[in-house]
Design a protein around this motif. Structure first.
Motif, PDB file in Angstrom:
ATOM      1  N   PRO A  73      13.661  91.290  47.481  1.00  0.00           N
ATOM      2  CA  PRO A  73      14.629  90.898  46.535  1.00  0.00           C
ATOM      3  C   PRO A  73      15.035  89.583  46.175  1.00  0.00           C
ATOM      4  N   ASP A  74      14.771  88.810  47.397  1.00  0.00           N
ATOM      5  CA  ASP A  74      14.984  87.199  47.127  1.00  0.00           C
ATOM      6  C   ASP A  74      13.967  86.698  46.123  1.00  0.00           C
ATOM      7  N   LEU A  75      12.738  87.628  46.075  1.00  0.00           N
ATOM      8  CA  LEU A  75      11.779  87.036  45.230  1.00  0.00           C
ATOM      9  C   LEU A  75      12.381  86.802  43.574  1.00  0.00           C
ATOM     10  N   LYS A  76      13.181  87.591  43.224  1.00  0.00           N
ATOM     11  CA  LYS A  76      13.964  87.596  41.991  1.00  0.00           C
ATOM     12  C   LYS A  76      14.488  86.142  41.746  1.00  0.00           C
ATOM     13  N   ASN A  77      15.000  85.390  42.641  1.00  0.00           N
ATOM     14  CA  ASN A  77      15.356  83.997  42.357  1.00  0.00           C
ATOM     15  C   ASN A  77      14.382  82.961  42.223  1.00  0.00           C
ATOM     16  N   TRP A  78      13.251  83.287  42.211  1.00  0.00           N
ATOM     17  CA  TRP A  78      11.989  82.684  41.911  1.00  0.00           C
ATOM     18  C   TRP A  78      11.664  82.947  40.604  1.00  0.00           C
ATOM     19  N   SER A  79      10.246  82.306  40.366  1.00  0.00           N
ATOM     20  CA  SER A  79       9.690  82.282  38.897  1.00  0.00           C
ATOM     21  C   SER A  79       8.279  82.658  38.657  1.00  0.00           C
ATOM     22  N   ARG A  80       7.724  82.696  37.731  1.00  0.00           N
ATOM     23  CA  ARG A  80       6.372  83.208  37.434  1.00  0.00           C
ATOM     24  C   ARG A  80       5.363  82.583  38.216  1.00  0.00           C
ATOM     25  N   ALA A  81       5.504  81.090  38.476  1.00  0.00           N
ATOM     26  CA  ALA A  81       4.735  80.434  39.275  1.00  0.00           C
ATOM     27  C   ALA A  81       4.499  81.200  40.779  1.00  0.00           C
ATOM     28  N   ILE A  82       5.492  81.552  41.409  1.00  0.00           N
ATOM     29  CA  ILE A  82       5.481  82.140  42.587  1.00  0.00           C
ATOM     30  C   ILE A  82       5.189  83.806  42.346  1.00  0.00           C
ATOM     31  N   TRP A  83       5.822  84.532  41.338  1.00  0.00           N
ATOM     32  CA  TRP A  83       5.446  85.990  40.962  1.00  0.00           C
ATOM     33  C   TRP A  83       4.091  86.403  40.991  1.00  0.00           C
ATOM     34  N   HIS A  84       3.215  85.510  40.171  1.00  0.00           N
ATOM     35  CA  HIS A  84       1.969  86.056  39.639  1.00  0.00           C
ATOM     36  C   HIS A  84       0.934  86.097  40.869  1.00  0.00           C
ATOM     37  N   GLY A  85       1.154  85.645  41.796  1.00  0.00           N
ATOM     38  CA  GLY A  85       0.671  85.879  43.097  1.00  0.00           C
ATOM     39  C   GLY A  85       1.061  87.114  43.857  1.00  0.00           C
ATOM     40  N   VAL A  86       2.150  86.999  44.401  1.00  0.00           N
ATOM     41  CA  VAL A  86       2.759  87.885  45.179  1.00  0.00           C
ATOM     42  C   VAL A  86       2.956  89.415  44.784  1.00  0.00           C
ATOM     43  N   VAL A  87       3.714  89.316  43.398  1.00  0.00           N
ATOM     44  CA  VAL A  87       3.971  90.399  42.710  1.00  0.00           C
ATOM     45  C   VAL A  87       2.703  91.045  41.954  1.00  0.00           C
ATOM     46  N   GLY A  88       1.991  89.848  41.511  1.00  0.00           N
ATOM     47  CA  GLY A  88       0.618  90.126  40.831  1.00  0.00           C
ATOM     48  C   GLY A  88      -0.149  90.842  41.665  1.00  0.00           C
ATOM     49  N   ALA A  89      -0.400  90.738  42.943  1.00  0.00           N
ATOM     50  CA  ALA A  89      -1.303  91.491  43.756  1.00  0.00           C
ATOM     51  C   ALA A  89      -0.984  92.926  43.719  1.00  0.00           C
ATOM     52  N   GLU A  90       0.485  93.376  43.584  1.00  0.00           N
ATOM     53  CA  GLU A  90       0.827  94.824  43.349  1.00  0.00           C
ATOM     54  C   GLU A  90       0.217  95.318  42.052  1.00  0.00           C
ATOM     55  N   MET A  91       0.247  94.593  40.967  1.00  0.00           N
ATOM     56  CA  MET A  91      -0.220  95.083  39.687  1.00  0.00           C
ATOM     57  C   MET A  91      -1.673  95.159  39.647  1.00  0.00           C
ATOM     58  N   ILE A  92      -2.305  94.388  40.666  1.00  0.00           N
ATOM     59  CA  ILE A  92      -3.755  94.498  40.323  1.00  0.00           C
ATOM     60  C   ILE A  92      -4.117  95.751  41.116  1.00  0.00           C
ATOM     61  N   GLN A  93      -3.296  96.083  42.153  1.00  0.00           N
ATOM     62  CA  GLN A  93      -3.907  97.146  43.012  1.00  0.00           C
ATOM     63  C   GLN A  93      -3.493  98.415  41.913  1.00  0.00           C
ATOM     64  N   ASP A  94      -2.250  98.410  41.213  1.00  0.00           N
ATOM     65  CA  ASP A  94      -1.788  99.459  40.409  1.00  0.00           C
ATOM     66  C   ASP A  94      -2.591  99.526  39.228  1.00  0.00           C
ATOM     67  N   GLU A  95      -3.057  98.583  38.517  1.00  0.00           N
ATOM     68  CA  GLU A  95      -3.400  98.527  37.196  1.00  0.00           C
ATOM     69  C   GLU A  95      -4.905  98.622  37.319  1.00  0.00           C
ATOM     70  N   LEU A  96      -5.618  97.788  38.138  1.00  0.00           N
ATOM     71  CA  LEU A  96      -7.134  97.472  38.171  1.00  0.00           C
ATOM     72  C   LEU A  96      -7.700  98.518  39.035  1.00  0.00           C
ATOM     73  N   GLY A  97      -6.824  98.965  39.964  1.00  0.00           N
ATOM     74  CA  GLY A  97      -7.478 100.014  41.171  1.00  0.00           C
ATOM     75  C   GLY A  97      -8.098  99.314  42.321  1.00  0.00           C
ATOM     76  N   ILE A  98      -7.947  97.930  42.506  1.00  0.00           N
ATOM     77  CA  ILE A  98      -8.400  97.194  43.451  1.00  0.00           C
ATOM     78  C   ILE A  98      -7.817  97.467  44.635  1.00  0.00           C
ATOM     79  N   ASP A  99      -8.536  97.933  45.725  1.00  0.00           N
ATOM     80  CA  ASP A  99      -7.558  98.498  46.971  1.00  0.00           C
ATOM     81  C   ASP A  99      -8.030  97.572  48.152  1.00  0.00           C
ATOM     82  N   ASP A 100      -9.025  96.790  48.096  1.00  0.00           N
ATOM     83  CA  ASP A 100      -9.586  95.803  49.132  1.00  0.00           C
ATOM     84  C   ASP A 100      -8.472  94.868  49.729  1.00  0.00           C
TER      85      ASP A 100
END
Ligand code: DGI
Ligand code: FE
Ligand code: FE
Ligand code: FE
Length: 189
Positions: A73-100
């Motif tokens: 939850p501490d991630l909420k204190n940061w911004s897109r510069a940090i989110w797009h990698g750490v949170v983006g990885a979950e979106m990539i798995q979920d939305e693009l189906g990349i599981d590697d």
């Protein structure tokens, strides 16, 4: 590769043309570094292609995803510069189906880097993002030469210069950016 082409369309639908072109150049540079460092070049090209998939998502999407994927939850204190990698990885798995998991880790680590145990694929994406042929900051030529000789030296070069740049500009610095830098500084001391 055929998967690469299908993913390209999905990435381009999420991004401005300029950022999509950056992703294509990162993909190409990651393929080159993979060849030089004994990593599967198609895996590296796919990781490079998707690394900034989430970069233009609204903040609400990231905040919702931090809850949905049970991220720190501490991630909420940061911004897109940090989110797009750490949170983006979950979106990539979920939305693009990349599981590697190696690709997802490379995306997670592409902004902050990691310590000396950083996987080789993650080092490659981290450096390809910094060195792709559209980048032209002072020192980019030196950085490319160093990285061609030693991927590890390139990682440390980037961490050193990014940390200095962020501090010079008075930016808030994410703790992992410091711990990555410290680990490599000790390694090369
Ligand atoms: O997404 P890109 O622009 O291609 O590249 P990136 O994901 O490596 O970096 C995005 C931006 O984030 C870049 O301007 C540098 C910045 N950055 C890297 N580490 C930190 C950081 N920004 C803050 N505030 N804190 C950090 O620790
Ligand atoms: Fe990025
Ligand atoms: Fe980067
Ligand atoms: Fe990028």
């Amino acid at each position: 590769e055929e998967e690469l082409h299908a993913v390209e369309k999905k990435v381009s639908a999420q991004l401005s043309d300029g950022r999509f072109q950056h992703c294509l150049r990162v993909s190409d540079y990651a393929r080159k570094l993979a060849q030089e460092n004994g990593v599967d070049e198609n895996q590296a090209a796919l990781a490079g292609l998707v690394h900034d998939y989430a970069k233009e998502r609204p903040a609400e999407d990231f905040l919702a995803a931090i809850d949905r994927f049970h991220l720190d939850p501490d991630l909420k204190n940061w911004s897109r510069a940090i989110w797009h990698g750490v949170v983006g990885a979950e979106m990539i798995q979920d939305e693009l189906g990349i599981d590697d998991p190696a690709i997802l880790d490379a995306v997670r680590l592409h902004t902050t880097g990691d310590g000396v145990e950083m996987p080789t694929l993650a080092k490659i994406v981290f450096m390809a993002d910094y060195l792709e042929t559209g980048r032209d900051f002072p020192g980019v030529k030196e950085a490319r030469e160093i990285t061609d000789k030693s991927l590890d030296r390139g990682v440390f070069y980037q961490l050193q210069h990014t940390l200095s740049f962020l501090a010079e500009n008075g930016n808030v610095i994410y703790p992992k950016t410091f711990t990555s830098y410290n680990d490599w500084a000790r390694h090369f001391a």
